[in-house]
Structure formats: C-alpha cells, structure tokens
Design a protein around this motif. Structure first.
Motif, PDB file in Angstrom:
ATOM      1  N   MET A 166       0.827  -1.207   0.000  1.00 15.52           N
ATOM      2  CA  MET A 166       0.000   0.000   0.000  1.00 15.52           C
ATOM      3  C   MET A 166       0.870   1.269   0.000  1.00 15.52           C
ATOM      4  O   MET A 166       0.775   2.103  -0.886  1.00 15.52           O
ATOM      5  N   LEU A 167       1.721   1.378   0.999  1.00 12.92           N
ATOM      6  CA  LEU A 167       2.696   2.484   1.027  1.00 12.92           C
ATOM      7  C   LEU A 167       4.082   1.909   0.802  1.00 12.92           C
ATOM      8  O   LEU A 167       4.452   0.901   1.404  1.00 12.92           O
ATOM      9  N   TYR A 168       4.814   2.557  -0.069  1.00 11.23           N
ATOM     10  CA  TYR A 168       6.116   2.065  -0.452  1.00 11.23           C
ATOM     11  C   TYR A 168       7.086   3.244  -0.446  1.00 11.23           C
ATOM     12  O   TYR A 168       7.155   4.021  -1.404  1.00 11.23           O
ATOM     13  N   ALA A 169       7.783   3.425   0.682  1.00  6.75           N
ATOM     14  CA  ALA A 169       8.765   4.506   0.794  1.00  6.75           C
ATOM     15  C   ALA A 169      10.147   3.901   0.622  1.00  6.75           C
ATOM     16  O   ALA A 169      10.491   2.914   1.266  1.00  6.75           O
ATOM     17  N   GLU A 170      10.917   4.465  -0.274  1.00 12.59           N
ATOM     18  CA  GLU A 170      12.199   3.858  -0.630  1.00 12.59           C
ATOM     19  C   GLU A 170      13.329   4.879  -0.535  1.00 12.59           C
ATOM     20  O   GLU A 170      13.283   5.918  -1.185  1.00 12.59           O
TER      21      GLU A 170
ATOM     22  N   PHE B 236       2.126   5.423  -3.150  1.00 12.99           N
ATOM     23  CA  PHE B 236       0.943   4.988  -2.413  1.00 12.99           C
ATOM     24  C   PHE B 236      -0.019   4.373  -3.405  1.00 12.99           C
ATOM     25  O   PHE B 236      -0.403   5.010  -4.386  1.00 12.99           O
ATOM     26  N   LEU B 237      -0.403   3.117  -3.186  1.00 15.46           N
ATOM     27  CA  LEU B 237      -1.261   2.377  -4.115  1.00 15.46           C
ATOM     28  C   LEU B 237      -0.739   2.484  -5.545  1.00 15.46           C
ATOM     29  O   LEU B 237      -1.504   2.704  -6.492  1.00 15.46           O
ATOM     30  N   GLY B 238       0.573   2.382  -5.673  1.00 11.90           N
ATOM     31  CA  GLY B 238       1.202   2.365  -6.981  1.00 11.90           C
ATOM     32  C   GLY B 238       1.472   3.725  -7.585  1.00 11.90           C
ATOM     33  O   GLY B 238       2.132   3.842  -8.620  1.00 11.90           O
ATOM     34  N   LYS B 239       0.982   4.780  -6.938  1.00 10.63           N
ATOM     35  CA  LYS B 239       1.122   6.124  -7.503  1.00 10.63           C
ATOM     36  C   LYS B 239       2.254   6.879  -6.798  1.00 10.63           C
ATOM     37  O   LYS B 239       2.358   6.821  -5.568  1.00 10.63           O
ATOM     38  N   ASP B 240       3.067   7.574  -7.574  1.00  7.07           N
ATOM     39  CA  ASP B 240       4.171   8.334  -6.997  1.00  7.07           C
ATOM     40  C   ASP B 240       3.637   9.605  -6.321  1.00  7.07           C
ATOM     41  O   ASP B 240       3.103  10.487  -6.996  1.00  7.07           O
ATOM     42  N   ILE B 241       3.760   9.680  -4.994  1.00  8.18           N
ATOM     43  CA  ILE B 241       3.249  10.849  -4.272  1.00  8.18           C
ATOM     44  C   ILE B 241       4.390  11.715  -3.717  1.00  8.18           C
ATOM     45  O   ILE B 241       4.144  12.657  -2.959  1.00  8.18           O
TER      46      ILE B 241
ATOM     47  N   PHE C  97      17.354  19.251   6.713  1.00  6.93           N
ATOM     48  CA  PHE C  97      17.118  20.660   7.068  1.00  6.93           C
ATOM     49  C   PHE C  97      18.494  21.297   7.173  1.00  6.93           C
ATOM     50  O   PHE C  97      19.176  21.112   8.178  1.00  6.93           O
ATOM     51  N   GLY C  98      18.919  22.025   6.170  1.00  5.73           N
ATOM     52  CA  GLY C  98      20.279  22.571   6.179  1.00  5.73           C
ATOM     53  C   GLY C  98      21.271  21.434   6.345  1.00  5.73           C
ATOM     54  O   GLY C  98      21.263  20.480   5.576  1.00  5.73           O
ATOM     55  N   GLY C  99      22.078  21.496   7.408  1.00 10.07           N
ATOM     56  CA  GLY C  99      23.093  20.466   7.630  1.00 10.07           C
ATOM     57  C   GLY C  99      22.576  19.232   8.348  1.00 10.07           C
ATOM     58  O   GLY C  99      23.284  18.237   8.473  1.00 10.07           O
ATOM     59  N   LEU C 100      21.333  19.293   8.818  1.00  9.02           N
ATOM     60  CA  LEU C 100      20.796  18.183   9.613  1.00  9.02           C
ATOM     61  C   LEU C 100      20.030  17.198   8.733  1.00  9.02           C
ATOM     62  O   LEU C 100      19.145  17.577   7.979  1.00  9.02           O
ATOM     63  N   THR C 101      20.393  15.915   8.842  1.00 11.40           N
ATOM     64  CA  THR C 101      19.628  14.881   8.131  1.00 11.40           C
ATOM     65  C   THR C 101      18.630  14.289   9.111  1.00 11.40           C
ATOM     66  O   THR C 101      18.961  13.445   9.928  1.00 11.40           O
ATOM     67  N   ALA C 102      17.379  14.781   9.045  1.00 11.11           N
ATOM     68  CA  ALA C 102      16.348  14.374  10.007  1.00 11.11           C
ATOM     69  C   ALA C 102      15.816  12.986   9.680  1.00 11.11           C
ATOM     70  O   ALA C 102      15.443  12.226  10.567  1.00 11.11           O
ATOM     71  N   VAL C 103      15.745  12.657   8.386  1.00 13.69           N
ATOM     72  CA  VAL C 103      15.377  11.305   7.941  1.00 13.69           C
ATOM     73  C   VAL C 103      16.496  10.830   7.032  1.00 13.69           C
ATOM     74  O   VAL C 103      16.825  11.490   6.038  1.00 13.69           O
ATOM     75  N   ASP C 104      17.087   9.694   7.408  1.00  8.09           N
ATOM     76  CA  ASP C 104      18.342   9.284   6.791  1.00  8.09           C
ATOM     77  C   ASP C 104      18.195   7.918   6.109  1.00  8.09           C
ATOM     78  O   ASP C 104      18.349   6.889   6.761  1.00  8.09           O
ATOM     79  N   ASN C 105      17.831   7.948   4.847  1.00  4.93           N
ATOM     80  CA  ASN C 105      17.777   6.721   4.048  1.00  4.93           C
ATOM     81  C   ASN C 105      16.785   5.693   4.609  1.00  4.93           C
ATOM     82  O   ASN C 105      17.125   4.532   4.797  1.00  4.93           O
ATOM     83  N   VAL C 106      15.567   6.141   4.870  1.00  4.76           N
ATOM     84  CA  VAL C 106      14.552   5.249   5.437  1.00  4.76           C
ATOM     85  C   VAL C 106      13.712   4.618   4.324  1.00  4.76           C
ATOM     86  O   VAL C 106      13.187   5.314   3.460  1.00  4.76           O
ATOM     87  N   SER C 107      13.618   3.302   4.361  1.00  7.61           N
ATOM     88  CA  SER C 107      12.692   2.568   3.495  1.00  7.61           C
ATOM     89  C   SER C 107      11.664   1.894   4.377  1.00  7.61           C
ATOM     90  O   SER C 107      12.006   1.340   5.420  1.00  7.61           O
ATOM     91  N   LEU C 108      10.417   1.987   3.961  1.00  2.00           N
ATOM     92  CA  LEU C 108       9.345   1.435   4.798  1.00  2.00           C
ATOM     93  C   LEU C 108       8.195   1.004   3.897  1.00  2.00           C
ATOM     94  O   LEU C 108       7.772   1.759   3.027  1.00  2.00           O
ATOM     95  N   HIS C 109       7.746  -0.224   4.092  1.00  3.72           N
ATOM     96  CA  HIS C 109       6.672  -0.760   3.245  1.00  3.72           C
ATOM     97  C   HIS C 109       5.500  -1.181   4.127  1.00  3.72           C
ATOM     98  O   HIS C 109       5.704  -1.893   5.105  1.00  3.72           O
ATOM     99  N   ILE C 110       4.321  -0.739   3.773  1.00  5.93           N
ATOM    100  CA  ILE C 110       3.141  -1.097   4.559  1.00  5.93           C
ATOM    101  C   ILE C 110       2.167  -1.882   3.708  1.00  5.93           C
ATOM    102  O   ILE C 110       1.776  -1.436   2.626  1.00  5.93           O
ATOM    103  N   ALA C 111       1.766  -3.037   4.232  1.00  7.16           N
ATOM    104  CA  ALA C 111       0.791  -3.877   3.522  1.00  7.16           C
ATOM    105  C   ALA C 111      -0.621  -3.462   3.915  1.00  7.16           C
ATOM    106  O   ALA C 111      -0.844  -3.002   5.031  1.00  7.16           O
ATOM    107  N   PRO C 112      -1.585  -3.631   3.000  1.00  2.00           N
ATOM    108  CA  PRO C 112      -2.972  -3.294   3.332  1.00  2.00           C
ATOM    109  C   PRO C 112      -3.461  -4.081   4.543  1.00  2.00           C
ATOM    110  O   PRO C 112      -3.141  -5.258   4.689  1.00  2.00           O
TER     111      PRO C 112
END
Ligand code: ADP
Ligand code: MG
Length: 256
Positions: A1-5, A60-65, A11-26
């Motif tokens: 369902m959700l596919y984050a890769e 999300f559901l196959g669509k690039d968001i 934020f400037g010099g700060l990497t608040a999210v660092d190479n996170v991949s997360l997949h959620i099934a329906p």
C-alpha cells in the motif's frame, strides 16, 4: 500500500530522515518508534506532503506521491493526525468532523460561488455522513458539545475521527496516546483495533511501548533519522540495538 524507498529529509546540515525505506501492507497496523528527535514526525510529514523528501521515492497504491502537496496526498486516501492537538477550538464535535468531510467535496468553483442546488444536496449528504460516522465511533451524543469541553481522551479521539472523515485507506497517527492516562490509553487501543478491523490500514508513531507491542503487526525503529531495526514486537524487543537506543537495559530485565 505504502512504499517509501530510500527517503531522506534534510534541514540545512541536519539529516532528520536518513535513508529510510518502509513498506506497509494493506490491513496492517505498522508502528514507528524511537527516541525524541529520531525523525518520526518528519517522516510522517514527508509522506503526507507537508515537507518534501530531499531524496527518495514514496508511492501509495502504486502512484508516486513524492512531490505532492498535503491536499493532493489527502485526496489519494491518506489521512493523518498531528503530535499536538489541532482541533478547531471554537467548533462543536460535529463541526470539526464536518471540516474533515469538506476536504472531499468535489463541487467546483461555480457551485461554490452560486450555492447551486447540487451543492446544497452535497452539503446535506455530508451532514448525514458526518452523523453516521459520529454514531459509528460513539461520539454522536456529544455532537453539539464544543470540542474543548470534551475530556482529553475524547478530544484526541475526535482528531482521529476528523481524519477518518475523508474516508482514507491509510491513517497515520502521530503519538495519539500522548498525555493520556492508562484508562484513556486502553480505550484508544481498543478504538484503533476496531477501526483497523473495519478495514483501515494504520501507521502509528507511539511512545507507549506496551501499547505498540500489543497493537502493531510490524514495528520500525528509528534512531538519529535512520532505521535501526524492523520486525514483529518479538523481534524488535529482543534486538540489542533497539534496547541500547530506545528501550533501555531495564526493559530487558523487566521482560526477563
Ligand atoms: P521525532 O518526531 O522522532 O521526535 P522529529 O521528526 O520531530 O523527531 O525531528 C527530527 C529532527 O529534525 C530533530 O532534530 C528536529 O529538531 C529536526 N527538525 C524537525 N523539523 C524541522 C524543521 N522544520 N526545521 C529544522 N529542523 C527540524
Ligand atoms: Mg514527533
């Protein structure tokens, strides 16, 4: 369902999210845990279009968001709540939920300007749907109460219900149990179970480890923006890196 890769948010010099991949099934309840400042809310914001991912892809559901704004993302079927209460304070319970519904109204500019019959019919329909939703979640009797007069637990529940008004397929909750007493937390847990069993997929940020462990099918652990572990409650709570970064050594002892 959700596919984050390979998602990054900088934020400037700060990497608040660092190479996170997360997949959620329906149908899943998926939780994100981690210490304060780990990047959990920032990841939510990247998914929901509030701030953009600096790098990476979110589908999300196959669509690039990835590059969509928050209204576009909401229309794809993603609802969310925020870490701090964001109810419309001067409004009643029903009015707050109706505001959630309005995000879904499709009548165009012409109808908005002239208040056409079709728009009035649509308003009527929304009101009915709103009341039906309030019945479903046991807030119907409180529909005309000003939202700030509700007990704290119900105010937080109302935020969730408002996010449900747009009929999302994925609901993202940012620390819904924050500030709740044990009774309110238990009620919230049952409520999340109920709406999940009715077909809503849930992505949850939560500090109450007990609640997360008993609710979530999958748990992703973030630390300093990066994913350090992922798996079932069993897998995550016996993971040394997770105990070190988040659960603490005393947790291991109490769990035997
Ligand atoms: P969490 O929700 O896991 O507690 P956040 O996602 O809120 O963590 O924050 C992650 C990091 O990003 C923190 O160091 C925070 O200070 C920083 N941060 C969050 N939002 C912004 C912003 N808009 N501008 C700059 N830094 C931010
Ligand atoms: Mg946060």
């Amino acid at each position: 369902m959700l596919y984050a890769e390979n998602v990054y948010v900088r934020f400037g010099g700060l990497t608040a999210v660092d190479n996170v991949s997360l997949h959620i099934a329906p149908g899943e309840i998926h939780a994100i845990i981690g210490p304060n400042g780990a990047g959990k809310s920032t990841f939510f914001n990247a998914v929901s279009g509030i701030n953009r991912a600096s790098e990476g892809t979110i589908r999300f559901l196959g669509k690039d968001i990835t590059s969509m704004n928050q209204h576009q993302v909401a229309r794809q079927g993603i609802g969310r709540t925020f870490q701090n209460i964001k109810l419309f304070k001067s409004m009643t319970v029903a009015e707050n939920v109706l505001c959630g519904f309005h995000m879904n109204v499709k009548s165009g500019l012409f109808a908005d300007m002239f208040g056409t019959a079709s728009q009035k019919r649509e308003e009527e329909k929304l009101r009915e749907e709103c009341l039906a939703l309030l019945k479903r979640v046991d807030l119907y009797d409180k529909r005309d109460v000003r939202c700030t007069s509700l007990p704290y637990g119900d105010q937080r529940k109302l935020e969730i219900v408002r996010a449900m008004a747009t009929s999302p397929k994925l609901l993202m909750l940012d620390e819904p149990a924050a500030g709740m007493n044990p009774t309110e937390t238990e009620e919230l847990k049952q409520f999340i179970k109920k709406i999940n069993s009715e077909g809503l997929t849930i992505l949850l940020i939560e500090h109450d480890v007990k609640m997360v462990m008993s609710l979530a099918d999958t748990i992703t652990v973030l630390n300093h923006g990066a994913k350090i572990a992922e798996g079932s409650a069993e897998e995550v709570r016996s993971n040394d890196a997770v105990i070190e970064a988040y659960l603490g050594k005393s947790y291991r002892k109490t769990q035997g």
